[in-house]
Design an enzyme around this catalytic site. Structure first.
Site, PDB file in Angstrom:
ATOM      1  N   GLU A  22       0.812  -1.219   0.000  1.00 42.81           N
ATOM      2  CA  GLU A  22       0.000   0.000   0.000  1.00 42.81           C
ATOM      3  C   GLU A  22       0.841   1.263   0.000  1.00 42.81           C
ATOM      4  OE1 GLU A  22      -2.700  -0.108   3.262  1.00 42.81           O
ATOM      5  OE2 GLU A  22      -4.213  -1.222   2.151  1.00 42.81           O
ATOM      6  N   SER A 191      -0.297  -0.634  -7.912  1.00 38.57           N
ATOM      7  CA  SER A 191       0.651   0.436  -7.622  1.00 38.57           C
ATOM      8  C   SER A 191       1.907   0.218  -8.440  1.00 38.57           C
ATOM      9  CB  SER A 191       0.993   0.502  -6.128  1.00 38.57           C
ATOM     10  OG  SER A 191       1.704  -0.652  -5.728  1.00 38.57           O
ATOM     11  N   HIS A 205      -0.742   5.066  -7.776  1.00 35.78           N
ATOM     12  CA  HIS A 205      -1.526   4.174  -6.919  1.00 35.78           C
ATOM     13  C   HIS A 205      -2.969   4.186  -7.409  1.00 35.78           C
ATOM     14  CE1 HIS A 205       1.385   3.460  -3.530  1.00 35.78           C
ATOM     15  NE2 HIS A 205       1.993   4.431  -4.206  1.00 35.78           N
TER      16      HIS A 205
END
Length: 295
Positions: A22, A191, A205
């Protein structure tokens, strides 16, 4: 979020790139860039990070800090201290006495938050003319209401892996000759991080779900005009609306031409709804918000 320490360096910097599911992290001799999405808590790493910078690199002073984000659709789903910008500012103020918080755009609609170091000018601290450091600039485009057909590319149903998604979407053609590290999530999401041989980066992203589709694009590539890159990004993702910000220092090749945003009231099928210009300690900023018309 970007940190810049006050040592000198060459015109370009070599980056160490670290990718997570993330998050993206770029580390160079005197800069640290952290880009996150989801419900991560980037501000909680600040104090340990500053201690590590002092312990291992001997840096005791932060020259510049930029923490920015778009307003959340569902702030209640975030984790403290990211449920409200006031919480984030309160935390940052404990670490940076010269910090200043800003909101650009319409607070009751789409807006963009920024926290940076902007101390009152002191004659003893003002640089002499021509004494500015190397050229530096950042272009960021934050997009929402994305084209569902394009967003389907960033799912495991449509693509087997990240490389296929990168090529099928045309991300590899936005800024050619990037060394790309990409990741396709299960069951969806994407991503990527890219670097060039001369020290520039690009990071993207993507959250593809139709209910809250979102794409962020950022690069520090120098350019006399960002019009071509902006058009490539918009053609790649076809957002319903987007925010664009450009930071540039006094010796950046983008310093003057970034002001073209002030006169671009329309980009293709997107109409500009808001534009603002700010000057900070070492950087100028231009913010603009666009959406498809009629909206």
């Amino acid at each position: 979020m970007r940190f810049k320490c006050n040592n000198s360096s060459g015109k370009y910097e070599e980056w160490l790139l670290v990718s997570g599911h993330e998050s993206s992290m770029f580390v160079s001799k005197r800069r640290f860039i952290l880009k996150t999405c989801g419900t991560t808590t980037p501000l909680l790493c600040l104090q340990p990070l500053l201690l590590l910078a002092e312990q291992y690199a001997g840096f005791t002073e932060v020259e510049d800090l930029f923490y920015s984000r778009k307003n959340f659709k569902r702030p209640d789903l975030q984790v403290t201290p990211h449920q409200h910008f006031d919480q984030e500012v309160a935390l940052l103020d404990t670490l940076f006495p010269d910090g200043a918080a800003y909101c650009l755009g319409a607070v009751n609609k789409d807006c963009w938050y920024l926290y940076t170091l902007n101390p009152l000018p002191s004659r003893s601290r003002l640089p002499a003319l021509g004494e500015c450091e190397e050229a530096d600039q950042t272009l960021e485009i934050l997009m929402t209401d994305l084209d569902p057909e394009i967003m389907s590319i960033f799912t495991k149903e449509e693509c087997l892996n990240a490389t296929e998604a990168t090529k099928k979407s045309g991300i590899d053609k936005i800024i050619p000759n990037m060394i790309i590290d990409d990741f396709l999530f299960e069951p969806c999401g994407y991503s990527m991080n890219g670097v060039t041989k001369n020290g520039c980066y690009m990071t993207i992203h993507i959250t593809p779900e139709p209910e809250f589709s979102y794409v962020s694009f950022e690069t520090n590539i120098p350019s006399s005009s960002y019009r071509e890159i902006i058009n490539k990004v918009l053609d790649t993702f076809n957002p319903g609306k987007f925010t664009v910000t450009i930071f540039s220092n006094q010796v950046s090749p983008t310093k003057d031409t970034s002001k073209e945003l002030l006169f671009m009231d329309q980009i293709g099928k997107w109409q500009r709804r808001d534009v603002q210009q700010c000057s900070f300690k070492n950087y100028d900023l231009i913010y603009a918000f666009y959406c498809k018309f009629p909206s």
